[in-house]
Scaffold this motif. Structure first.
Motif, PDB file in Angstrom:
ATOM      1  N   UNK A 134       0.732  -1.155   0.032  1.00  0.00           N
ATOM      2  CA  UNK A 134      -0.052  -0.006  -0.209  1.00  0.00           C
ATOM      3  C   UNK A 134       0.929   1.249   0.193  1.00  0.00           C
ATOM      4  N   UNK A 135       1.532   1.542   1.058  1.00  0.00           N
ATOM      5  CA  UNK A 135       2.511   2.579   1.178  1.00  0.00           C
ATOM      6  C   UNK A 135       3.543   2.137   2.322  1.00  0.00           C
ATOM      7  N   UNK A 136       4.927   2.156   1.536  1.00  0.00           N
ATOM      8  CA  UNK A 136       5.826   1.378   2.597  1.00  0.00           C
ATOM      9  C   UNK A 136       6.659   2.823   3.172  1.00  0.00           C
ATOM     10  N   UNK A 137       7.122   2.558   4.534  1.00  0.00           N
ATOM     11  CA  UNK A 137       7.822   3.802   5.230  1.00  0.00           C
ATOM     12  C   UNK A 137       8.923   3.222   6.088  1.00  0.00           C
ATOM     13  N   UNK A 138       9.546   3.895   6.606  1.00  0.00           N
ATOM     14  CA  UNK A 138      10.334   3.817   8.072  1.00  0.00           C
ATOM     15  C   UNK A 138      11.275   2.606   7.540  1.00  0.00           C
ATOM     16  N   UNK A 189      -1.185   1.167   5.482  1.00  0.00           N
ATOM     17  CA  UNK A 189      -2.397   0.728   5.494  1.00  0.00           C
ATOM     18  C   UNK A 189      -2.493  -1.036   5.402  1.00  0.00           C
ATOM     19  N   UNK A 190      -1.655  -1.622   5.562  1.00  0.00           N
ATOM     20  CA  UNK A 190      -1.952  -3.143   5.871  1.00  0.00           C
ATOM     21  C   UNK A 190      -1.803  -3.232   7.306  1.00  0.00           C
ATOM     22  N   UNK A 204      -1.004  -5.127  13.650  1.00  0.00           N
ATOM     23  CA  UNK A 204      -1.816  -4.657  14.494  1.00  0.00           C
ATOM     24  C   UNK A 204      -2.960  -3.713  13.810  1.00  0.00           C
ATOM     25  N   UNK A 205      -3.960  -3.375  14.560  1.00  0.00           N
ATOM     26  CA  UNK A 205      -4.932  -2.641  13.971  1.00  0.00           C
ATOM     27  C   UNK A 205      -4.701  -1.344  14.270  1.00  0.00           C
ATOM     28  N   UNK A 206      -3.788  -0.633  13.338  1.00  0.00           N
ATOM     29  CA  UNK A 206      -3.188   0.625  13.488  1.00  0.00           C
ATOM     30  C   UNK A 206      -2.577   0.883  12.320  1.00  0.00           C
ATOM     31  N   UNK A 228      -2.683  -1.705  -4.015  1.00  0.00           N
ATOM     32  CA  UNK A 228      -1.226  -1.919  -3.745  1.00  0.00           C
ATOM     33  C   UNK A 228      -0.146  -1.624  -4.788  1.00  0.00           C
ATOM     34  N   UNK A 229      -0.029  -0.247  -5.079  1.00  0.00           N
ATOM     35  CA  UNK A 229       0.732   0.255  -5.920  1.00  0.00           C
ATOM     36  C   UNK A 229       2.230   0.328  -5.571  1.00  0.00           C
ATOM     37  N   UNK A 230       2.469   0.197  -3.959  1.00  0.00           N
ATOM     38  CA  UNK A 230       3.895   0.541  -3.599  1.00  0.00           C
ATOM     39  C   UNK A 230       4.940  -0.389  -3.778  1.00  0.00           C
ATOM     40  N   UNK A 231       6.026   0.028  -3.975  1.00  0.00           N
ATOM     41  CA  UNK A 231       7.065  -0.837  -4.294  1.00  0.00           C
ATOM     42  C   UNK A 231       8.668  -0.496  -3.468  1.00  0.00           C
ATOM     43  N   UNK A 232       9.400  -1.681  -3.369  1.00  0.00           N
ATOM     44  CA  UNK A 232      10.707  -1.529  -2.885  1.00  0.00           C
ATOM     45  C   UNK A 232      11.648  -1.664  -3.936  1.00  0.00           C
TER      46      UNK A 232
END
Length: 293
Positions: free
Chosen positions: A12-16, A31-32, A51-53, A283-287
């Motif tokens: 969805x959107x990768x971070x961190x 968002x997963x 987790x639900x967050x 789900x358009x995010x990539x690494x």
């Protein structure tokens, strides 16, 4: 022009992104509600926490315990017996979503936050308005979470404090020997502080102004005396030296929002947009990875 290789898609959107103690790439998928670990040498991608967050910044305590920023309730959580429990509550400091985090070798966590509803503002005024000289967004505070979960403010009036990196202090003036560089996303600059032995910050100064480069610095990663910067407005990553000189540019397939250096890999987390209305349903995010050596 240097280009990346896509090694993972369907996010969805990768971070961190961070190099974990085991050498794997750890990252959050907003968002997963998941934190993943990926073996960049060709191994599996494992969900290590869910987790639900909405997870974001990652780091580790000295004993190897994983820390995860929980954006929506503005807490820092730790993974204990496969469960993310509250380590610290920064809701008295964070004035909107908690966001990126940098954890130092002593287990002290610097945690930023949006400060205001960024995507609501962009929907209202558009990105060009953010680039105008008279645009003055709300500032917010940077939190420091101790290894024991204690919380204090170490910097004020930062314009969307986002990615952070610790660099060696060339002046020798910082008590700890380090400088903390903070990406102020909507101020379009990288700001530096000298770090004291107890983690306190002083000597605030502009490390690099990147507005003319069209960079709204999002995630950053230290690399020697420079930082790799995810520009949040361009399909590329820039390596920037103090003062703003661009030493390297690597193109990505879509806009880059976060970066990490994992051994000899430059890791770029990309997506078509950061707005939840665009990236949450799909789900358009990539690494994407670029070999540094």
């Amino acid at each position: 022009m240097a280009e990346t290789k896509v090694v993972r898609d369907g996010l969805h959107f990768g971070e961190g992104p961070r190099r974990g103690p085991d050498g794997r790439l750890y990252y959050s998928d907003f968002y997963a509600g998941e934190v993943h670990a990926l073996d960049l040498t060709g191994g599996a991608d494992e969900v290590v926490a869910a987790f639900d967050g909405q997870p974001s910044g990652l780091g580790w305590l000295p004993d190897g315990t994983l820390l995860v920023v929980s954006m929506l309730d503005r807490t820092v959580r730790k993974l204990v017996n496969d469960e993310l429990v509250v380590h610290a509550d920064i809701s008295d400091i964070a004035t909107f979503h908690a966001n990126d985090m940098l954890v130092d070798a002593e287990g002290r966590a610097y945690v930023g936050n949006f400060g205001f509803d960024l995507h609501g503002l962009i929907d209202e005024v558009g990105i060009p308005r953010l680039l105008e000289p008279d645009f003055d967004p709300l500032g917010t505070e940077l939190a420091l979470v101790g290894p024991d979960g204690s919380v204090r403010v170490v910097a004020e009036d930062l314009k969307f404090p986002n990615g952070m990196a610790l660099l060696p202090d060339p002046s020798g003036e910082a008590e700890s020997g380090n400088v903390l560089v903070v990406a102020e996303t909507v101020a379009f600059k990288l700001t530096a502080f000298s770090v004291d032995r107890d983690g306190s910050l002083r000597g605030r100064r502009v490390w690099a102004d990147v507005k003319e480069l069209g960079i709204a610095p999002d995630g950053i990663a230290g690399d020697g005396d420079g930082v790799w910067v995810a520009p949040a407005l361009q399909p590329a990553v820039f390596r920037i030296a103090e003062g703003g000189k661009v030493t390297h540019k690597v193109e990505t397939t879509q806009t880059c929002f976060a970066v990490a250096v994992v051994d000899d890999h430059l890791v770029c987390l990309t997506a078509p947009d950061s707005n939840p209305s665009v990236v949450k349903p799909d789900r358009l995010g990539k690494i994407e990875v670029y070999e540094l050596n």
